[in-house]
Design an enzyme around this catalytic site. Structure first.
Site, PDB file in Angstrom:
ATOM      1  N   HIS A  99       0.846  -1.192   0.000  1.00 23.23           N
ATOM      2  CA  HIS A  99       0.000   0.000   0.000  1.00 23.23           C
ATOM      3  C   HIS A  99       0.879   1.238   0.000  1.00 23.23           C
ATOM      4  O   HIS A  99       1.905   1.278   0.674  1.00 23.23           O
ATOM      5  CB  HIS A  99      -0.911   0.021   1.235  1.00 23.23           C
ATOM      6  CG  HIS A  99      -2.010   1.018   1.104  1.00 23.23           C
ATOM      7  ND1 HIS A  99      -1.843   2.345   1.416  1.00 23.23           N
ATOM      8  CD2 HIS A  99      -3.291   0.886   0.668  1.00 23.23           C
ATOM      9  CE1 HIS A  99      -2.971   2.993   1.194  1.00 23.23           C
ATOM     10  NE2 HIS A  99      -3.868   2.136   0.729  1.00 23.23           N
ATOM     11  N   ASP A 108     -11.590   1.370  -1.491  1.00 24.97           N
ATOM     12  CA  ASP A 108     -10.487   2.192  -0.979  1.00 24.97           C
ATOM     13  C   ASP A 108     -10.976   3.013   0.212  1.00 24.97           C
ATOM     14  O   ASP A 108     -10.705   4.191   0.322  1.00 24.97           O
ATOM     15  CB  ASP A 108      -9.947   3.105  -2.081  1.00 24.97           C
ATOM     16  CG  ASP A 108      -8.584   3.684  -1.739  1.00 24.97           C
ATOM     17  OD1 ASP A 108      -7.885   3.095  -0.897  1.00 24.97           O
ATOM     18  OD2 ASP A 108      -8.218   4.729  -2.303  1.00 24.97           O
TER      19      ASP A 108
END
Length: 199
Positions: free
Chosen positions: A42, A162
Site C-alpha cells: 500500500h 479504498d
C-alpha cells in the site's frame, strides 16, 4: 500466519523512508517467500514534499496521522510501490499496481538500456505478470479495469474498495455494472482472491 491463520499482510511502500527493496528488508522478503503468502503493498505519503508541490496550500494539509495528504501528493504514491516487489514473492499492489499494468513495455525498454546490476532470465514484465496482482482500489472506471485485465491477465486483477478515501457503495456499483463477462466478473470479484488467499 501459522499460529493465527493470517492469510497475508499489508505493508506500506516505505517505513520512515526505508523502501522495501532496501537490503535491510531482505529477511522480510525471504520469510514471505518461505511462507508463500501474498503481501499487499500500500502506498505511503513521501517522506518529503516534492519541490514541484512546495508552496501549494494543499501540501501543508495533514492527515490524522500528521502526514501531508493533498490529492496531488498522492501522485507521489504511484511509482515506489511498483518497484519494490520481490521476484520470489506473491505480492498484491493497491490501486492498479501503481501504474505497472500501463507501463510494462516501458519497464522492459528501460531495463534493456539501463546496464542493470542484476541478470534476469526474462524481462521484468514477465516477473511482474507472474508475481504481482493488482486491485481496483480507488479507481472505479472501466478503462483502467480493462487495461489491467489485458496487461496483467484476468487471474491477476482483484476487486477492492479504498475505504475511507473512496465510497464503498460506489465501488460496489462500479464492479456490478462494469463491462465484463460474468466469468471475468467472478474472477475479479472473488475467485482470484479465493485462490491467492487460499480461502
Amino acid at each position: 500466519m501459522k499460529e493465527l491463520g493470517f492469510k497475508g499482510a499489508l505493508v506500506n511502500g516505505h517505513t520512515r523512508g526505508v523502501y522495501l527493496d532496501d537490503a535491510r528488508c531482505l529477511p522480510f522478503w525471504e520469510r514471505v517467500a518461505a511462507l508463500d503468502v501474498p503481501i499487499y503493498l500500500h502506498p505511503a505519503n513521501p517522506m518529503t514534499i516534492p519541490a514541484a508541490f512546495e508552496g501549494y496550500p494543499a501540501s501543508r494539509r495533514r492527515s490524522s496521522a500528521g502526514r501531508p495528504r493533498p490529492a496531488v501528493m498522492r501522485c507521489g504514491w504511484c511509482s515506489p510501490d511498483s518497484s519494490t516487489a520481490s521476484p520470489r514473492s506473491r505480492s498484491s499492489s493497491a490501486i492498479w499496481g501503481r501504474r505497472s499494468p500501463f507501463t510494462l513495455w516501458r519497464i522492459d525498454s528501460r531495463f534493456k538500456i539501463s546496464e542493470p546490476k542484476v541478470s534476469l532470465r526474462q524481462m521484468p514484465s514477465a516477473y511482474i505478470r507472474r508475481n504481482i496482482a493488482v486491485t481496483t482500489a480507488g479507481v472505479f472506471a472501466p478503462e483502467p479495469l480493462r487495461c489491467a485485465i489485458d496487461a496483467m491477465g484476468l487471474d491477476r486483477v482483484l476487486f477492492s474498495v479504498d475505504y475511507p478515501l473512496e465510497d464503498s457503495d460506489e465501488a460496489a456499483r462500479f464492479i456490478e455494472t462494469a463491462p465484463l463477462s460474468e466469468i471475468e466478473r467472478e474472477a475479479v470479484c472473488f475467485r482470484n482472491a479465493e485462490r491467492m488467499l487460499r480461502l
